[in-house]
Design an enzyme around this catalytic site. Structure first.
Site, mmCIF file in Angstrom:
data_model
loop_
_atom_site.group_PDB
_atom_site.id
_atom_site.type_symbol
_atom_site.label_atom_id
_atom_site.label_comp_id
_atom_site.label_asym_id
_atom_site.label_seq_id
_atom_site.Cartn_x
_atom_site.Cartn_y
_atom_site.Cartn_z
ATOM 1 N N SER A 124 39.240 -5.740 -26.515
ATOM 2 C CA SER A 124 38.842 -4.346 -26.712
ATOM 3 C C SER A 124 40.054 -3.436 -26.602
ATOM 4 O O SER A 124 41.012 -3.733 -25.873
ATOM 5 C CB SER A 124 37.828 -3.993 -25.625
ATOM 6 O OG SER A 124 37.638 -2.614 -25.542
ATOM 7 N N TYR A 149 34.867 -4.045 -16.249
ATOM 8 C CA TYR A 149 34.688 -4.561 -17.606
ATOM 9 C C TYR A 149 36.039 -4.657 -18.309
ATOM 10 O O TYR A 149 36.419 -5.707 -18.843
ATOM 11 C CB TYR A 149 33.740 -3.647 -18.408
ATOM 12 C CG TYR A 149 33.805 -3.901 -19.895
ATOM 13 C CD1 TYR A 149 33.235 -5.039 -20.450
ATOM 14 C CD2 TYR A 149 34.478 -3.019 -20.752
ATOM 15 C CE1 TYR A 149 33.324 -5.296 -21.809
ATOM 16 C CE2 TYR A 149 34.572 -3.268 -22.113
ATOM 17 C CZ TYR A 149 33.994 -4.408 -22.637
ATOM 18 O OH TYR A 149 34.099 -4.658 -23.980
ATOM 19 N N LYS A 153 38.506 -8.022 -19.558
ATOM 20 C CA LYS A 153 39.122 -8.282 -20.873
ATOM 21 C C LYS A 153 40.625 -8.525 -20.698
ATOM 22 O O LYS A 153 41.199 -9.424 -21.330
ATOM 23 C CB LYS A 153 38.902 -7.097 -21.812
ATOM 24 C CG LYS A 153 37.465 -6.875 -22.223
ATOM 25 C CD LYS A 153 36.969 -7.966 -23.146
ATOM 26 C CE LYS A 153 35.536 -7.765 -23.579
ATOM 27 N NZ LYS A 153 34.897 -8.977 -24.080
HETATM 28 P P1 NAD Z 1 26.019 -7.766 -27.037
HETATM 29 O O1 NAD Z 1 25.590 -7.582 -25.630
HETATM 30 O O2 NAD Z 1 25.111 -7.312 -28.121
HETATM 31 O O3 NAD Z 1 26.402 -9.301 -27.307
HETATM 32 C C1 NAD Z 1 26.891 -10.140 -26.311
HETATM 33 C C2 NAD Z 1 26.030 -11.387 -26.306
HETATM 34 O O4 NAD Z 1 26.521 -12.289 -25.309
HETATM 35 C C3 NAD Z 1 24.564 -11.112 -25.972
HETATM 36 O O5 NAD Z 1 23.761 -11.694 -26.987
HETATM 37 C C4 NAD Z 1 24.344 -11.808 -24.628
HETATM 38 O O6 NAD Z 1 23.037 -12.309 -24.499
HETATM 39 C C5 NAD Z 1 25.400 -12.883 -24.663
HETATM 40 N N1 NAD Z 1 25.891 -13.358 -23.355
HETATM 41 C C6 NAD Z 1 26.404 -12.623 -22.326
HETATM 42 N N2 NAD Z 1 26.805 -13.441 -21.329
HETATM 43 C C7 NAD Z 1 26.546 -14.715 -21.736
HETATM 44 C C8 NAD Z 1 26.734 -15.996 -21.159
HETATM 45 N N3 NAD Z 1 27.261 -16.142 -19.939
HETATM 46 N N4 NAD Z 1 26.363 -17.091 -21.859
HETATM 47 C C9 NAD Z 1 25.814 -16.968 -23.098
HETATM 48 N N5 NAD Z 1 25.606 -15.791 -23.691
HETATM 49 C C10 NAD Z 1 25.975 -14.673 -23.028
HETATM 50 O O7 NAD Z 1 27.458 -7.053 -27.184
HETATM 51 P P2 NAD Z 1 28.345 -6.789 -28.466
HETATM 52 O O8 NAD Z 1 28.466 -5.319 -28.623
HETATM 53 O O9 NAD Z 1 27.873 -7.611 -29.598
HETATM 54 O O10 NAD Z 1 29.735 -7.303 -27.930
HETATM 55 C C11 NAD Z 1 30.216 -8.605 -28.175
HETATM 56 C C12 NAD Z 1 31.562 -8.773 -27.505
HETATM 57 O O11 NAD Z 1 32.452 -7.778 -27.995
HETATM 58 C C13 NAD Z 1 31.534 -8.586 -25.985
HETATM 59 O O12 NAD Z 1 32.396 -9.520 -25.406
HETATM 60 C C14 NAD Z 1 32.040 -7.179 -25.798
HETATM 61 O O13 NAD Z 1 32.651 -7.011 -24.540
HETATM 62 C C15 NAD Z 1 33.051 -7.081 -26.922
HETATM 63 N N6 NAD Z 1 33.295 -5.688 -27.331
HETATM 64 C C16 NAD Z 1 32.268 -4.901 -27.738
HETATM 65 C C17 NAD Z 1 32.515 -3.586 -28.111
HETATM 66 C C18 NAD Z 1 31.391 -2.685 -28.566
HETATM 67 O O14 NAD Z 1 31.619 -1.487 -28.714
HETATM 68 N N7 NAD Z 1 30.201 -3.177 -28.821
HETATM 69 C C19 NAD Z 1 33.821 -3.090 -28.063
HETATM 70 C C20 NAD Z 1 34.861 -3.930 -27.660
HETATM 71 C C21 NAD Z 1 34.585 -5.235 -27.287
HETATM 72 C C1 UD1 Z 2 33.158 2.879 -24.434
HETATM 73 C C2 UD1 Z 2 33.893 2.326 -23.235
HETATM 74 C C3 UD1 Z 2 34.883 1.285 -23.696
HETATM 75 C C4 UD1 Z 2 34.160 0.200 -24.490
HETATM 76 C C5 UD1 Z 2 33.413 0.868 -25.647
HETATM 77 C C6 UD1 Z 2 32.608 -0.096 -26.431
HETATM 78 C C7 UD1 Z 2 33.920 4.086 -21.520
HETATM 79 C C8 UD1 Z 2 34.757 5.071 -20.787
HETATM 80 N N1 UD1 Z 2 34.546 3.389 -22.508
HETATM 81 O O1 UD1 Z 2 34.128 3.474 -25.309
HETATM 82 O O2 UD1 Z 2 35.518 0.696 -22.589
HETATM 83 O O3 UD1 Z 2 35.083 -0.745 -24.995
HETATM 84 O O4 UD1 Z 2 32.528 1.870 -25.136
HETATM 85 O O5 UD1 Z 2 31.530 -0.579 -25.699
HETATM 86 O O6 UD1 Z 2 32.743 3.929 -21.244
HETATM 87 N N2 UD1 Z 2 29.710 10.469 -26.056
HETATM 88 C C9 UD1 Z 2 28.994 11.637 -25.878
HETATM 89 N N3 UD1 Z 2 27.685 11.536 -25.509
HETATM 90 C C10 UD1 Z 2 27.054 10.336 -25.320
HETATM 91 C C11 UD1 Z 2 27.811 9.143 -25.510
HETATM 92 C C12 UD1 Z 2 29.141 9.247 -25.874
HETATM 93 O O7 UD1 Z 2 29.534 12.741 -26.027
HETATM 94 O O8 UD1 Z 2 25.870 10.320 -24.961
HETATM 95 C C13 UD1 Z 2 31.124 10.571 -26.464
HETATM 96 C C14 UD1 Z 2 32.090 9.993 -25.442
HETATM 97 O O9 UD1 Z 2 32.495 10.984 -24.530
HETATM 98 C C15 UD1 Z 2 33.236 9.523 -26.340
HETATM 99 C C16 UD1 Z 2 32.557 9.158 -27.659
HETATM 100 O O10 UD1 Z 2 31.282 9.801 -27.636
HETATM 101 O O11 UD1 Z 2 34.088 10.589 -26.583
HETATM 102 C C17 UD1 Z 2 32.369 7.679 -27.835
HETATM 103 O O12 UD1 Z 2 31.728 7.168 -26.672
HETATM 104 P P1 UD1 Z 2 31.233 5.650 -26.564
HETATM 105 O O13 UD1 Z 2 30.415 5.317 -27.761
HETATM 106 O O14 UD1 Z 2 30.615 5.479 -25.217
HETATM 107 O O15 UD1 Z 2 32.571 4.815 -26.688
HETATM 108 P P2 UD1 Z 2 33.928 4.914 -25.829
HETATM 109 O O16 UD1 Z 2 33.798 5.811 -24.672
HETATM 110 O O17 UD1 Z 2 35.020 5.191 -26.791
#
Ligand code: NAD
Ligand code: UD1
Length: 339
Positions: A124, A149, A153
């Protein structure tokens, strides 16, 4: 290729499965469904015409993972399984460390036992911490993260660098995602957060569909053009294609590479609200509230390494992101559950 996709039932995983299957790979999903639904797995099969192999297992369970490797003989692993709620990780750090670190370590051990060399990891942009600049490039050092979290990572990236140094035959790609949003254009798979969403786009979508009354924008006094924070939002299907490009890139090479996946463009919260309203035709009521602790004013990806190494760049527009989020939300107002 036989590809083990951990977390494949989740938001990013389900879209990644669709792209991998579409490119002709055999996908094996391992997911404990702790934050996802078996319906997502079913819909991957429906969309692609090919049901992925599915194992409902905890990736921390060494014996269960061993069986999957023995049975399916994966040639590459894409590791997305993990807990991801930033605020929850502050309240329950040990659960986050146990789950996220243990899953990565167990996978690496089982890969070594079965001589699997290719590993793509969902990292991330959070690993950069708060570097004091807005353009995040991969050669910047990992920074100071404000949550367990984020630190999980960073630690896993460190495991991977150390493992790669110890075993030069490993091929590791650490994908640093910026802000994935949107859904598959079919509206059949998308983001289905548990409870009230923490992230912006699912929050806006739930306001649009009437599940939540209004959005609170966290601060309008940031040092940005309109006073709201800037982020690099990218379409989840572009992100999924980035995984396909990464796993194919990892074949036939060695080493450990960190690669940003983002568009390279910062968008403000107000821009996102307005774009969503235009795409959906639904007004999004909002109020300004205080800044959210831990937020950073503005950052976006330098995506040039992804372009150079993976020949990948984000292709879908902000309008696509908003239209597809809305399609998914209006067709599935309660996500995968039928209430
Ligand atoms: P998500 O929660 O939808 O998907 C994660 C999946 O992992 C889920 O289906 C959950 O059931 C499964 N899981 C968790 N722990 C497990 C375990 N121990 N064994 C087996 N399955 C397990 O989340 P996502 O948004 O799809 O994110 C996927 C990955 O990307 C995560 O590692 C997350 O940290 C990373 N990531 C997400 C974002 C974002 O904005 N969504 C941003 C940066 C990184
Ligand atoms: C967040 C996490 C980041 C993670 C990412 C994806 C924090 C501080 N950061 O990023 O570590 O990798 O999600 O899961 O939590 N916002 C509003 N109102 C809301 C929600 C969000 O104004 O109800 C704003 C936030 O202030 C930010 C932007 O929208 O400026 C995006 O927010 P969000 O979607 O939560 O992502 P990040 O904060 O960038």
């Amino acid at each position: 290729m036989n590809i083990l996709l951990t977390g494949g039932a989740g938001y990013i995983g389900s879209h990644t499965a669709v792209e991998l299957i579409g490119a002709g790979h055999h996908v094996i999903i391992a997911d404990n469904l702790s934050n996802s639904s078996p319906e997502a797995v079913r819909r991957i099969g429906e969309l692609t015409g090919t049901a992925p192999a599915f194992y409902e297992i905890d990736v921390c369970d060494r014996a269960a993972l061993d069986q999957v490797f023995a049975q399916e003989k994966p040639e590459a692993v894409i590791h997305l399984a993990g807990l991801k709620a930033v605020g929850e990780s502050v309240r329950e750090p040990l659960r986050y460390y146990r789950n996220n670190l243990d899953a990565a370590l167990t996978l690496l051990e089982v890969m070594a036992a079965y001589d699997v060399k290719i590993f793509v990891f969902s990292s991330s942009a959070t690993v950069y911490g708060e570097p004091g600049v807005s353009l995040f490039t991969e050669d910047m050092p990992r920074g100071v993260c404000s949550s367990p979290y984020g630190r999980s990572k960073q630690m896993i990236e460190q495991f991977l660098e150390d493992s790669s140094a110890a075993d030069p035959s490993l091929s590791v790609v650490m994908l640093r995602y910026f802000n994935p949003v949107g859904a598959h254009e079919s509206g059949r798979i998308g983001e289905d957060p548990d409870g009230i969403p923490n992230n912006l786009m699912p929050y806006i979508s739930q306001v649009a569909v009437g599940r939540l009354p209004r959005l609170t924008i966290f601060g309008n006094d940031w040092p940005t053009p309109d006073g709201t924070c800037l982020r690099d939002y990218l379409h989840v299907v572009d992100l999924a294609r980035g995984h396909l490009a990464a796993v194919e890139y990892a074949v036939g090479r060695t080493g450990c590479e960190a690669i940003n996946l983002g568009t390279g463009q910062g968008r403000s919260v107000l821009e996102m609200v307005n774009a969503f309203s235009s795409a959906s035709g639904v007004e999004i009521p909002y109020v300004f509230g205080p800044r959210r602790p831990g937020d950073i004013a503005a950052y976006w990806a330098d995506p040039s390494r992804a372009a150079k190494l993976l020949h990948w760049h984000a292709e879908l527009t902000l309008e696509d992101m908003c239209r597809d989020s809305w399609n998914w939300q209006k067709d599935n107002p309660h996500g995968y559950s039928e209430e």
